[in-house]
Scaffold this active site. Sequence first.
Site, PDB file in Angstrom:
ATOM      1  N   GLN A 514       3.836   4.422   0.677  1.00  0.00           N
ATOM      2  CA  GLN A 514       5.180   4.782   0.252  1.00  0.00           C
ATOM      3  C   GLN A 514       5.962   3.579  -0.255  1.00  0.00           C
ATOM      4  OE1 GLN A 514       6.092   7.769  -0.164  1.00  0.00           O
ATOM      5  NE2 GLN A 514       8.164   7.282  -0.853  1.00  0.00           N
ATOM      6  N   GLU A 515       5.732   2.420   0.345  1.00  0.00           N
ATOM      7  CA  GLU A 515       6.483   1.226  -0.029  1.00  0.00           C
ATOM      8  C   GLU A 515       6.113   0.700  -1.404  1.00  0.00           C
ATOM      9  OE1 GLU A 515       8.898  -0.577   1.038  1.00  0.00           O
ATOM     10  OE2 GLU A 515       9.288   0.188   3.048  1.00  0.00           O
TER      11      GLU A 515
END
Length: 665
Positions: A514-515
């Site tokens: 996600q990052e």
Amino acid sequence: MQWTKILTPLAASALLAMAALPAQAQNSGDDTLLEMQQAYRKGDRKKLTQLLPAARGHVLEPWAAYWELRARLDEAQPQELQDFFTRYAGTYQEDRLRNDWLLLLGQRRDWARFAELHPHYRMGDDREVRCYALYVDLLQGSAPPQMAEEVRRLWYAQRDADDGCTHAADQLYGEKKLSAQDVWRKARLAIEANRGRAARNAVAIVASDALPGLAQLQASPTRFLLGRDAKGRATSAGKVRQELATLALTKLATSDHEAAARLLEGTWSTQLAPEERHWVWGVIGKQAAQRLSEDALVYFGKVARDTDLSDEHLAWKARAALRAGQWQTVRKAIDAMTPEARQDSTWVYWKARALLASHPGEAERQQARQLLEGIASPRGFYEQLALEELGQPITVPPAPAPLTAEEKAAARANPGLNRGLYAILLGLRSEGVREWNYTTNLHQSGGMTDRELLAAADFACAQQVWDRCINTSERTRAVVDMAQRFPMPYRSAVVARAQGIGLDPAYVYGLIRQESRFIMDARSGVGASGLMQVMPATARWTARKIGLAGFTPDQINDRDTNITIGTAYLKLALDDFAGSMPLAAAAYNAGPGRPRNWRNGPVLDAAIWAENVPFSETRDYVKKVLANTTTYAALLTGQPQSLKSRLGTVGPRDASTPDPSRDLP
């Protein structure tokens, strides 16, 4: 490599260059492209024209030619544009320039040329161009039956002021196909989103003489509402005054919802129409709900007709009701949303839960089951929760048949995919991503098939361009390759480091995905860097905390150092929040201070808590990290998994237990 013989020279050179392209520019042609990109960003037309001859024959020549012509589009001759369209036919750059030219023709009101060019426009994803096209249809007497509804939807969706949709709305209002209330609602949406120019454009359509009043209320909504202008003179009355007061109350509520509530209940309680009052109460309720205030439902309770509210207001009414355990209110708020909003998996899931919450009959149970079955899958947060509500564990679906050599070769022979990857690996990430997305969205047959998307994703994976690998694989529908959607680069380093400090490797992978989408040189707008998107100050603090000697900020982008610091910080956050994965994920994204405050109040099912996170970015982040984690756990262990078990409950910190990392930044 016989297949290179049937490709265009540009495509063949791209494919050959891809095999040996290093991280830095590999030849003078690459240097020219990088220099031209910088000149384009600076608006240096002269330099672009000087450099263009040196880019001829380069794999990325279409980008060089696009930059040079786009920079002087306002003075370009029609023949130059036609020559460009012919030379680069079928490319992203051809259609991108056509998009730009259509916007300029619309601004110039050159409807004849616009109508001639628009049928060749393939992207079709520019709202402003679409509004211009609808206006041309209106002029030609060929407007679709739902034209007014489409213009209204496009106009409302535009957060910034734009000429195309504003012009179309102005014309439709003049022809009585949009109502005054439609236009005032656009102004309200703009004021609520702090888009002053868009609000001004809307008010100019319906009441141009009210623009001074709009300026006054934007400068000081309280003074306007108390009936005084900037010089202390009483302001006028009437219907326009009511609408301006609605805008003023909306403006005030975004900064001080309690003050807006006092004025609405006092001075303005009898001076506004019911629909106007309901709207303002919706804004006030939303602001209170975003502050996790118990008063939110009191404010929403003053709305007698939920259909007077926007979908955003109703979403926050449903969230506040979830937090309070008022399932009937949840259900009513969702039912009042537009059909498009109700179809979102978030509200499908919570509608089903609301139906099941209080002694449901057979009809309610059946309806809830149908809703859950409609979204249940391992693909997302609410989709996974729906599976578990139906009594099914979360497992990895069977892998599709392996790609054939022919399918892989076809992807590797695609000129647009090659240019996209070449640009990304050269350092032109924005340009490369746009060309890649265009190529995978558009295809001669009308769109890539699932197998073609899998092959394109495989091509990106092979080049370790993980974000395009993931995003492309995620678009398949009938067949799903979860291992491709959830790759595990640097597996030995991530797993060893996570296990060494007592972290679940699936949680680490869920967060990294996600990052950064595994982009090593990723850098956020606020300065976070690397795989785990670590801020420099946080990195220094964490390095000291774990005794990492000799650390300097320039080491953040080193893979192993980034993993070491990122996992250490995540473990400290997890310990700080007593092992709560949702709270630790929120802390990683928004800083620990905010979730420390957000957890105060009733003990909640963590799914309800996550849905009430005030920041949309963090709310989305927490849900995606936890869903990612569950999928990675299934892939790593080969065993069925539970998202619910990872969520647990969220409530205030136990005051009797020590706070292990109060200084956690």
